[in-house]
Design a protein around this motif. Structure first.
Motif, PDB file in Angstrom:
ATOM      1  N   VAL A  48     -34.858  -9.015  73.928  1.00 29.96           N
ATOM      2  CA  VAL A  48     -36.134  -9.041  74.649  1.00 29.96           C
ATOM      3  C   VAL A  48     -36.694 -10.461  74.779  1.00 29.96           C
ATOM      4  O   VAL A  48     -37.712 -10.666  75.427  1.00 29.96           O
ATOM      5  N   ALA A  49     -36.011 -11.446  74.162  1.00 33.36           N
ATOM      6  CA  ALA A  49     -36.507 -12.814  74.181  1.00 33.36           C
ATOM      7  C   ALA A  49     -35.372 -13.796  73.898  1.00 33.36           C
ATOM      8  O   ALA A  49     -34.321 -13.423  73.385  1.00 33.36           O
ATOM      9  N   THR A  50     -35.646 -15.061  74.215  1.00 33.73           N
ATOM     10  CA  THR A  50     -34.701 -16.135  73.906  1.00 33.73           C
ATOM     11  C   THR A  50     -35.251 -16.920  72.725  1.00 33.73           C
ATOM     12  O   THR A  50     -36.406 -17.336  72.740  1.00 33.73           O
ATOM     13  N   VAL A  51     -34.416 -17.112  71.717  1.00 35.44           N
ATOM     14  CA  VAL A  51     -34.833 -17.859  70.528  1.00 35.44           C
ATOM     15  C   VAL A  51     -34.170 -19.237  70.577  1.00 35.44           C
ATOM     16  O   VAL A  51     -32.978 -19.342  70.841  1.00 35.44           O
ATOM     17  N   VAL A 108     -34.622  -9.298  63.044  1.00 35.09           N
ATOM     18  CA  VAL A 108     -35.899  -8.798  63.576  1.00 35.09           C
ATOM     19  C   VAL A 108     -35.638  -7.766  64.672  1.00 35.09           C
ATOM     20  O   VAL A 108     -34.898  -8.012  65.622  1.00 35.09           O
ATOM     21  N   VAL A 109     -36.259  -6.587  64.518  1.00 38.68           N
ATOM     22  CA  VAL A 109     -36.145  -5.510  65.492  1.00 38.68           C
ATOM     23  C   VAL A 109     -37.533  -5.247  66.062  1.00 38.68           C
ATOM     24  O   VAL A 109     -38.511  -5.122  65.328  1.00 38.68           O
ATOM     25  N   VAL A 110     -37.613  -5.188  67.404  1.00 33.56           N
ATOM     26  CA  VAL A 110     -38.888  -5.039  68.096  1.00 33.56           C
ATOM     27  C   VAL A 110     -38.965  -3.651  68.716  1.00 33.56           C
ATOM     28  O   VAL A 110     -38.001  -3.178  69.316  1.00 33.56           O
ATOM     29  N   GLU A 111     -40.138  -3.030  68.592  1.00 31.99           N
ATOM     30  CA  GLU A 111     -40.334  -1.724  69.213  1.00 31.99           C
ATOM     31  C   GLU A 111     -40.909  -1.935  70.608  1.00 31.99           C
ATOM     32  O   GLU A 111     -42.082  -2.274  70.778  1.00 31.99           O
ATOM     33  N   VAL A 112     -40.039  -1.789  71.623  1.00 29.16           N
ATOM     34  CA  VAL A 112     -40.446  -1.952  73.018  1.00 29.16           C
ATOM     35  C   VAL A 112     -39.813  -0.861  73.865  1.00 29.16           C
ATOM     36  O   VAL A 112     -38.752  -0.353  73.534  1.00 29.16           O
ATOM     37  N   TYR A 113     -40.496  -0.500  74.944  1.00 37.39           N
ATOM     38  CA  TYR A 113     -40.001   0.519  75.883  1.00 37.39           C
ATOM     39  C   TYR A 113     -39.634   1.820  75.175  1.00 37.39           C
ATOM     40  O   TYR A 113     -38.669   2.494  75.539  1.00 37.39           O
ATOM     41  N   GLY A 114     -40.350   2.149  74.119  1.00 40.92           N
ATOM     42  CA  GLY A 114     -40.128   3.401  73.402  1.00 40.92           C
ATOM     43  C   GLY A 114     -38.910   3.417  72.493  1.00 40.92           C
ATOM     44  O   GLY A 114     -38.526   4.480  72.016  1.00 40.92           O
ATOM     45  N   SER A 115     -38.293   2.266  72.256  1.00 40.84           N
ATOM     46  CA  SER A 115     -37.150   2.239  71.338  1.00 40.84           C
ATOM     47  C   SER A 115     -37.133   0.919  70.574  1.00 40.84           C
ATOM     48  O   SER A 115     -37.836  -0.020  70.919  1.00 40.84           O
ATOM     49  N   MET A 120     -35.336  -2.439  69.536  1.00 41.84           N
ATOM     50  CA  MET A 120     -34.315  -3.328  70.091  1.00 41.84           C
ATOM     51  C   MET A 120     -34.279  -4.622  69.285  1.00 41.84           C
ATOM     52  O   MET A 120     -35.317  -5.090  68.821  1.00 41.84           O
ATOM     53  N   PRO A 121     -33.088  -5.220  69.135  1.00 43.51           N
ATOM     54  CA  PRO A 121     -33.011  -6.529  68.471  1.00 43.51           C
ATOM     55  C   PRO A 121     -33.822  -7.556  69.264  1.00 43.51           C
ATOM     56  O   PRO A 121     -33.886  -7.484  70.497  1.00 43.51           O
ATOM     57  N   LEU A 122     -34.417  -8.495  68.575  1.00 46.48           N
ATOM     58  CA  LEU A 122     -35.251  -9.513  69.219  1.00 46.48           C
ATOM     59  C   LEU A 122     -34.500 -10.240  70.327  1.00 46.48           C
ATOM     60  O   LEU A 122     -35.064 -10.509  71.390  1.00 46.48           O
ATOM     61  N   SER A 128     -45.543  -8.125  78.769  1.00 41.56           N
ATOM     62  CA  SER A 128     -46.104  -6.977  78.042  1.00 41.56           C
ATOM     63  C   SER A 128     -45.504  -6.831  76.639  1.00 41.56           C
ATOM     64  O   SER A 128     -46.013  -6.065  75.821  1.00 41.56           O
ATOM     65  N   ASN A 129     -44.435  -7.552  76.341  1.00 39.46           N
ATOM     66  CA  ASN A 129     -43.786  -7.434  75.032  1.00 39.46           C
ATOM     67  C   ASN A 129     -44.225  -8.497  74.033  1.00 39.46           C
ATOM     68  O   ASN A 129     -43.742  -8.506  72.901  1.00 39.46           O
ATOM     69  N   ILE A 130     -45.120  -9.385  74.412  1.00 42.00           N
ATOM     70  CA  ILE A 130     -45.528 -10.471  73.524  1.00 42.00           C
ATOM     71  C   ILE A 130     -46.118  -9.938  72.222  1.00 42.00           C
ATOM     72  O   ILE A 130     -45.715 -10.356  71.131  1.00 42.00           O
ATOM     73  N   THR A 131     -47.060  -8.999  72.311  1.00 41.65           N
ATOM     74  CA  THR A 131     -47.697  -8.468  71.096  1.00 41.65           C
ATOM     75  C   THR A 131     -46.700  -7.742  70.193  1.00 41.65           C
ATOM     76  O   THR A 131     -46.675  -8.002  68.987  1.00 41.65           O
ATOM     77  N   PRO A 132     -45.833  -6.841  70.723  1.00 38.61           N
ATOM     78  CA  PRO A 132     -44.852  -6.199  69.842  1.00 38.61           C
ATOM     79  C   PRO A 132     -43.889  -7.194  69.185  1.00 38.61           C
ATOM     80  O   PRO A 132     -43.521  -7.023  68.025  1.00 38.61           O
ATOM     81  N   VAL A 133     -43.484  -8.239  69.900  1.00 38.74           N
ATOM     82  CA  VAL A 133     -42.584  -9.241  69.342  1.00 38.74           C
ATOM     83  C   VAL A 133     -43.281  -9.983  68.207  1.00 38.74           C
ATOM     84  O   VAL A 133     -42.725 -10.166  67.122  1.00 38.74           O
ATOM     85  N   GLU A 134     -44.537 -10.385  68.456  1.00 38.31           N
ATOM     86  CA  GLU A 134     -45.316 -11.088  67.434  1.00 38.31           C
ATOM     87  C   GLU A 134     -45.466 -10.220  66.188  1.00 38.31           C
ATOM     88  O   GLU A 134     -45.262 -10.674  65.060  1.00 38.31           O
ATOM     89  N   LYS A 135     -45.791  -8.941  66.392  1.00 41.15           N
ATOM     90  CA  LYS A 135     -45.965  -8.003  65.284  1.00 41.15           C
ATOM     91  C   LYS A 135     -44.659  -7.838  64.496  1.00 41.15           C
ATOM     92  O   LYS A 135     -44.656  -7.826  63.257  1.00 41.15           O
ATOM     93  N   ALA A 136     -43.531  -7.728  65.202  1.00 39.65           N
ATOM     94  CA  ALA A 136     -42.230  -7.545  64.548  1.00 39.65           C
ATOM     95  C   ALA A 136     -41.874  -8.763  63.700  1.00 39.65           C
ATOM     96  O   ALA A 136     -41.364  -8.626  62.588  1.00 39.65           O
TER      97      ALA A 136
END
Length: 185
Positions: free
Chosen positions: A54-57, A40-47, A49-51, A73-81
């Protein structure tokens, strides 16, 4: 300088096997596994990034993954990814934590995943055979340059074939194990 390098050939073949094992670990088996979200790759801070950057799984339960997002602020992009990753997971937002219940696999989905495991294994076998071909070409070049004798070339080609057979067996074993794991859950 000889073209053939046994340690390089071995390293490349082992790399193909390790790559396969990494690919197989991402296949879902119905049990929660933190490596499931590795692709899973998340679009955050304009680039992108691997999940895991930006988070702990974590896997608190056998059928549940949790994703603790570090920046609110990254919750929605992570959920979407996660939703768009094609893993069949639907995140449930709970503050800065996303809960991911792992649904039961249908028989059809199990067959698809088993088939995918087979395709990954075939790619790894092709990579190993390509390394074998490169090694044999290097041996022929060395023989033509008179750096090794014909007997030495044949002996080394046998060695390369033995290495190839071992690596192909490792690929088959890994794929068979994963297919059994997928079908038995």
């Amino acid at each position: 300088m000889p073209q053939y390098d046994k340690t390089d050939v071995e390293r490349r073949m082992k790399g193909a096997v390790e790559s396969l094992k990494s690919d197989l670990s991402g296949l879902r088996t119905g049990r929660a596994n933190v490596t499931l979200l590795d692709p899973v790759v998340v679009e955050v801070y304009g680039s992108n990034m691997p999940l895991n950057q930006v988070a702990t799984v974590s896997a608190p339960e056998p059928r549940m993954l949790t994703v603790q997002v570090w920046d609110r602020s990254n919750i929605t992009p992570v959920e979407k990814a996660i939703r768009s990753a094609g893993l069949g997971l639907n995140p449930i937002t709970d503050g800065q934590t996303l809960r991911l219940p792992i649904p039961d696999l249908t028989e059809e989905r199990r067959r698809e995943l088993a088939k995918l495991a087979g395709q990954y294994a075939e790619k790894a076998k092709i990579a190993i055979r390509n390394v074998r071909r490169d090694a044999n070409d290097g041996l022929k070049t060395d023989e033509n340059k008179k750096e090794i004798s014909e007997d030495e070339r044949k002996r080394l080609e046998t060695e390369v074939q033995k290495m190839t057979d071992e690596m192909i067996k490792a690929v088959d074993d890994a794929a068979t194990h994963k297919e059994k794991e997928i079908m038995s859950q």
